[in-house]
Motif scaffolding. Structure first.
Motif, PDB file in Angstrom:
ATOM      1  N   SER A  91      45.855  40.460  27.576  1.00 37.20           N
ATOM      2  CA  SER A  91      45.710  39.624  28.766  1.00 37.20           C
ATOM      3  C   SER A  91      45.398  38.186  28.380  1.00 37.20           C
ATOM      4  O   SER A  91      45.972  37.237  28.927  1.00 37.20           O
ATOM      5  CB  SER A  91      44.602  40.186  29.658  1.00 37.20           C
ATOM      6  N   GLU A 102      39.956  36.184  34.901  1.00 42.10           N
ATOM      7  CA  GLU A 102      41.168  36.853  35.406  1.00 42.10           C
ATOM      8  C   GLU A 102      41.403  38.165  34.683  1.00 42.10           C
ATOM      9  O   GLU A 102      41.834  39.158  35.293  1.00 42.10           O
ATOM     10  CB  GLU A 102      42.373  35.916  35.239  1.00 42.10           C
ATOM     11  N   SER A 103      41.133  38.212  33.390  1.00 36.28           N
ATOM     12  CA  SER A 103      41.283  39.459  32.641  1.00 36.28           C
ATOM     13  C   SER A 103      40.306  40.516  33.157  1.00 36.28           C
ATOM     14  O   SER A 103      40.653  41.692  33.316  1.00 36.28           O
ATOM     15  CB  SER A 103      41.051  39.210  31.150  1.00 36.28           C
ATOM     16  N   LEU A 132      38.979  40.673  36.169  1.00 35.23           N
ATOM     17  CA  LEU A 132      39.254  41.046  37.552  1.00 35.23           C
ATOM     18  C   LEU A 132      40.534  41.867  37.687  1.00 35.23           C
ATOM     19  O   LEU A 132      40.557  42.837  38.454  1.00 35.23           O
ATOM     20  CB  LEU A 132      39.343  39.776  38.405  1.00 35.23           C
ATOM     21  N   ARG A 133      41.574  41.505  36.942  1.00 36.30           N
ATOM     22  CA  ARG A 133      42.881  42.112  37.186  1.00 36.30           C
ATOM     23  C   ARG A 133      43.282  43.170  36.156  1.00 36.30           C
ATOM     24  O   ARG A 133      44.232  43.913  36.388  1.00 36.30           O
ATOM     25  CB  ARG A 133      43.957  41.017  37.209  1.00 36.30           C
ATOM     26  N   VAL A 134      42.595  43.218  35.038  1.00 33.74           N
ATOM     27  CA  VAL A 134      42.975  44.184  33.999  1.00 33.74           C
ATOM     28  C   VAL A 134      41.855  45.174  33.732  1.00 33.74           C
ATOM     29  O   VAL A 134      42.016  46.390  33.896  1.00 33.74           O
ATOM     30  CB  VAL A 134      43.368  43.459  32.689  1.00 33.74           C
ATOM     31  N   PRO A 146      40.258  47.199  37.143  1.00 31.91           N
ATOM     32  CA  PRO A 146      41.042  48.340  37.628  1.00 31.91           C
ATOM     33  C   PRO A 146      41.046  49.521  36.656  1.00 31.91           C
ATOM     34  O   PRO A 146      40.992  50.680  37.079  1.00 31.91           O
ATOM     35  CB  PRO A 146      42.446  47.750  37.803  1.00 31.91           C
TER      36      PRO A 146
END
Length: 544
Positions: free
Chosen positions: A418, A427-428, A430-432, A435
């Motif tokens: 990421s 961002e890493s 939150l989105r990787v 989840p």
């Protein structure tokens, strides 16, 4: 021989068998508890056969068979097994002063199950077992024998129950709305007076509104008096198996059954009807009769509020400790403190919740935002919000530990990939990473819900009460009233089982409430597990 024993021990077979035996023993104990709860709880709803016993002294007993046992120290050479006695639920507490009676088998001359005997579920004093002698409307005798009375009784009971519903609607909705509006107007006047405004058009308008609301209140009170009078129109003259009479207003009867005259299909329908009544009705008779809906609602609502509070704080704390904090002595001390916090007795959290949330935070909120209501507290007393936050504080270590373990299981390549693609660290996260770690986070939530649902000690200090039929949810803004007290299934079990004035008669309700509590825990856990499984399928790279 020694070599064979050493080989067997070193192979690990013994350890495998011990582990299997421990698992089997645990499952047997859990299964035994569930079977005990189900048998004693679900059997409560079945319409049991009524037996009429004639004793040697000429007296009679009518009731349900509740058990049989050998009389202690009754064995003789002629009867080495000893004499037996049976336990009967005879009801009619207002006549006999007790609900159960032991009867020696040797004292029973005759036993029968007459089809005309009836069970009357009353709003007070428990069940009445017997027959109807008369049905009286005012000064008119409408029925003078049991058979005739049974034909006209069901519609009369249905009409009386409808009157009770109308009275309840009038008290809770119409009169409740007026009381709410009166209180709001009074508080507005009080707020203006605190500001030094004692004579203004706004106060005049509020006083006019108060006068109008009080007139409406008196009109509803008169309507309520008329409905109460209608409940007293009909009177039942009941008679027990020994001929003792009992006059009872029809409005005191909830339901009348002839269980000895019912077929298996009718009994099954009655069973489902009784089960639904317990789930949907409110408690009666010091919580030993009626239903447990307010306790079910309070338990589920508390768990939902707790979950909303505990997940963000637990996840954020775990992310900081795992991803952002510099690993060192301070972080290790924090982790040790979190792990130790999970072992603190729950009553300690209750005391903290009472002192911090209720008195400190709630008292401050009252002084800042609700000064007109003082000295009556709004948030400065126990409520569902403070109880939920106390349980959230108690279970947050579980969520932190589970989230950290889940974050550790996310492959390092995900982070590096990421970042290599240009994403920032946030961002890493939150989105990787989030989840992928979500299944583990939900596992922590499942454990937190399982622990918090059955807790009682903290709730006794922070908001739970014996009886709160008014739900914290209504049509008045803000609709969900987090300051109100509530009922809880765990506390309901404690109250009915240990604080009831009639513990023996309350035992079935204890098992029923325990069964419902187990079902609520299972339902909440199944919902979380289903969501976790969905997340696992969506992010196959997440660790299980």
């Amino acid at each position: 021989m020694r070599d064979a024993v050493n080989k067997f021990l070193s192979s690990g077979t013994l350890f495998v068998w011990l582990c299997g035996a421990a698992v089997a023993m645990s499952l047997l104990m859990i299964g035994g508890i569930l079977v005990l709860i189900m048998v004693n709880g679900l059997g409560f709803f079945w319409p049991h056969t009524l037996y009429e016993m004639t004793l040697k002294d000429g007296s009679r007993l009518l009731g349900e068979l509740q058990g049989q046992e050998v009389i202690p120290n009754s064995a003789t050479p002629e009867n080495p097994e000893g004499k037996t006695r049976i336990r009967m639920k005879i009801g009619n507490r207002d006549l006999y002063g007790l609900d159960f009676q032991w009867v020696d088998e040797d004292d029973i001359v005759a036993r029968s199950a007459p089809q005309d005997v009836m069970v009357f579920e009353r709003r007070e004093w428990g069940n009445f077992y017997g027959r109807i002698q008369q049905v009286i409307h005012g000064d008119t005798v409408m029925a003078s024998d049991n058979t005739q009375a049974w034909k006209i009784l069901p519609p009369l009971i249905e009409e009386a129950n409808q009157l009770h519903e109308d009275i309840d609607f009038l008290q809770r909705v119409k009169i409740g709305d007026i009381n709410h509006d009166i209180e709001q107007a009074r508080l507005k006047i009080r707020a203006l007076q605190i500001k030094g405004i004692s004579d203004s058009p706004e106060i005049t308008d509020l006083q006019v509104t108060l006068h109008r609301l009080e007139q409406q209140y008196q009109q509803h009170v008169e309507t309520l008096r008329q409905l109460d009078a209608r409940l007293a129109d009909y009177t039942l003259v009941l008679v027990d198996t020994n001929g003792r009479e009992k006059s009872l207003p029809l409005g005191q009867i909830v339901e009348a059954l002839r269980p000895n005259d019912m077929g298996i299909v009718q009994k099954c329908l009655t069973y489902l009807h009784n089960f639904w009544k317990v789930l949907s009705d409110e408690p009666r008779e010091a919580n030993t009769e009626g239903g447990i809906f307010p306790a079910i609602f309070g338990t589920v609502m508390m768990v939902l509020i707790m979950s909303i509070a505990v997940v963000p704080f637990g996840v954020l704390a775990a992310f900081y400790l795992k991803e952002y904090a510099r690993q060192g002595a301070i972080v290790r001390i924090v982790r040790i403190a979190v792990n130790n916090l999970a072992g603190v007795p729950s009553i300690v959290f209750g005391v903290f919740g009472l002192g911090f949330f209720v008195y400190a935070v709630g008292g401050t909120i009252d002084q800042l935002f609700y000064p007109e209501a003082l000295p009556n507290p709004t948030f400065g007393t126990g409520g569902i919000l403070w109880a939920s936050l106390t349980l959230a504080l108690m279970t947050v270590p579980v969520v932190i530990v589970a989230t950290e373990e889940s974050l550790s299981a996310v492959p390092r390549e995900y982070r590096e990939g990421s970042l290599a693609l240009g994403a920032t660290k946030f961002e890493s996260m939150l989105r990787v990473i989030l989840p992928c770690a979500m299944p583990g986070i939900l596992t922590g939530l499942i454990l937190a819900v399982a622990r918090a649902t059955g807790e009682v000690a903290p709730l006794m200090l922070t908001g739970v009460v014996k009886l709160a039929p008014a739900l914290p949810l209504d049509f008045h803004f803000p609709f969900l009233h987090l300051d109100r007290k509530f009922m809880h299934l765990g506390f309901h079990i404690y109250d009915v089982g240990f604080q009831s004035p009639n513990v023996e008669a309350a035992k079935p309700m204890v098992y029923v409430t325990t069964f419902i509590l187990v079902m609520v825990v299972i339902a909440l856990n199944i919902s979380a597990i289903a969501l976790r499984n969905h997340m696992r399928k969506k992010f196959k790279g997440a660790a299980v």
